[in-house]
Design an enzyme around this catalytic site. Structure first.
Site, PDB file in Angstrom:
ATOM      1  N   GLY A   1       0.565  -3.696   4.784  1.00  0.00           N
ATOM      2  CA  GLY A   1       0.659  -5.129   5.063  1.00  0.00           C
ATOM      3  C   GLY A   1      -0.721  -5.751   5.112  1.00  0.00           C
TER       4      GLY A   1
ATOM      5  N   GLY B   1      -9.607  -4.211   1.666  1.00  0.00           N
ATOM      6  CA  GLY B   1      -8.615  -4.357   2.731  1.00  0.00           C
ATOM      7  C   GLY B   1      -8.843  -3.288   3.781  1.00  0.00           C
TER       8      GLY B   1
ATOM      9  N   GLY C   1      -4.126  -6.284   5.670  1.00  0.00           N
ATOM     10  CA  GLY C   1      -5.320  -5.551   6.076  1.00  0.00           C
ATOM     11  C   GLY C   1      -6.290  -6.400   6.866  1.00  0.00           C
TER      12      GLY C   1
ATOM     13  N   THR D   1       0.896  -1.151   0.000  1.00  0.00           N
ATOM     14  CA  THR D   1       0.000   0.000   0.000  1.00  0.00           C
ATOM     15  C   THR D   1       0.933   1.197   0.000  1.00  0.00           C
ATOM     16  OG1 THR D   1      -1.496  -1.202   1.448  1.00  0.00           O
ATOM     17  CG2 THR D   1      -1.719   1.170   1.484  1.00  0.00           C
TER      18      THR D   1
ATOM     19  N   ARG E   1     -13.195  -7.868  -2.480  1.00  0.00           N
ATOM     20  CA  ARG E   1     -12.516  -7.785  -1.176  1.00  0.00           C
ATOM     21  C   ARG E   1     -12.023  -6.351  -0.922  1.00  0.00           C
ATOM     22  NH1 ARG E   1      -7.065  -6.110   0.428  1.00  0.00           N
ATOM     23  NH2 ARG E   1      -6.495  -7.218   2.307  1.00  0.00           N
TER      24      ARG E   1
HETATM   25  N1  GLY Z   1      -2.979  -3.145   3.555  1.00  0.00           N
HETATM   26  C1  GLY Z   1      -3.513  -3.268   2.272  1.00  0.00           C
HETATM   27  C2  GLY Z   1      -4.501  -4.334   2.128  1.00  0.00           C
HETATM   28  O1  GLY Z   1      -4.566  -5.242   2.942  1.00  0.00           O
HETATM   29  O2  GLY Z   1      -5.233  -4.293   1.164  1.00  0.00           O
END
Ligand code: GLY
Length: 317
Positions: free
Chosen positions: A217, A195, A219, A165, A193
């Protein structure tokens, strides 16, 4: 003034810092920087040329938060636009809502004249085809894409790719604190989905009175622990930024089952303090040694010549 971002922020770090020095608001400085990350094809986890979902489509997530007003704007699973962060900001500034997803988000993006784009490149389609050939059964390929996808989504989840991210936190000349994030989400995620990035309180949170936090990382972990909001709330109860981040790491340690990999927490307080910690599972030790860049962050504070890429502290979950 202070600026903290993760290593994916490289294409936009200088621009954000320059804007802060020139007196821009944190929201303007963050948006300008993240737009450069979103359009840079070398950043594989954000915007153009990033990681597609199980069907080979890019569904992008982004959010911004204004720490003065606690207004937020976010988009989830947005398709067909180059700058999700700007659409997220427009949700905050032009709508009575805080979060739009899917077709509604795309409709709003078109309505405000956001730049349309085909974000899926030949490169990301090729990576997706390789994943499919490695993980899908011959029966599934013959029936593609109408069969069930759940089993494939379990098999294809890969901690080595697509877990990032970009996150930006600022404390600007006026004393305001802000946060912004943008991502493609996990590679090969199940369609639809979301995050943590578009979920305020999980992927980012900003409050000018107490500080800000943002996560990269896994989510699926920070959603369960409300990590970004927790860090700011812990500061509100009187903890230092260091203590608040370590308390949030402790919350992550209590998770059982589900998708458990790494999380990087970035945080700033209103007094010039900051902390960035990469919290990893013991099973990740080998792959971490191979991926030196996975625990670094950008840091700048007033008086420094420019942003510096620094090693982040690592802690085991
Ligand atoms: N941290 C980004 C995600 O899990 O989509």
């Amino acid at each position: 003034m202070i600026y903290v971002a993760n290593s994916e922020a490289t294409p936009g770090a200088e621009t954000t810092v320059r804007a802060l020095v020139d007196g821009a608001s944190g929201l303007d400085a963050i948006e300008a920087g993240i737009r450069l990350v979103e359009k840079d094809p070398s950043i594989r986890s954000v915007g153009y040329n990033s990681w597609p979902n199980l069907l080979g489509d890019l569904e992008l997530d982004a959010a911004m938060m204004d720490g003065d007003t606690l207004r937020t704007g976010a988009v989830g699973a947005l398709r067909g636009f180059l700058h999700p962060v700007s659409v997220a900001r427009a949700v905050m500034e032009r709508l009575p809502h805080e979060l739009l997803v899917g077709e509604g988000a795309a409709r709003f993006a078109a309505e405000i004249g956001a730049e349309a784009a085909v974000n899926e490149t030949e490169d990301c389609r090729a990576a997706w085809r390789r994943m499919l050939e490695a993980n899908a059964s011959p029966e599934q390929l013959a029936d593609w894409p109408s069969g069930p996808l759940a089993e494939l989504s379990m098999r294809a989840a890969d901690p080595e790719v697509g877990r990032d991210t970009t996150v930006f936190l600022t404390h600007d000349r006026a004393g305001s604190i802000a946060a912004g994030v943008s991502t493609s989400g996990w590679a090969w995620k199940y369609p639809g989905r979301l995050g943590d990035s578009p979920l305020i309180g999980a992927g980012c949170y900003a409050d000018t009175a107490f500080g800000a936090a943002a996560c990269t990382g896994t989510g699926e972990m920070t959603i369960r622990a409300s990590t970004a909001r927790s860090v700011v709330l812990y500061m509100k109860t009187g903890m230092t930024v260091e203590e608040a981040v370590m308390e949030a790491v402790d919350d992550l340690r209590r998770l059982r089952g589900g998708l458990l990999f790494g999380v990087q927490i970035h945080a700033i307080d209103p007094h010039g303090g900051h902390k960035v910690v990469y919290a990893y599972q013991p099973k990740m030790e080998e792959s971490l040694a191979r991926r030196a860049a996975s625990a670094r962050h950008w840091f700048w504070r007033e008086g420094m010549a420019g942003p510096e890429l620094r090693d982040s502290e690592r802690v085991r979950l």
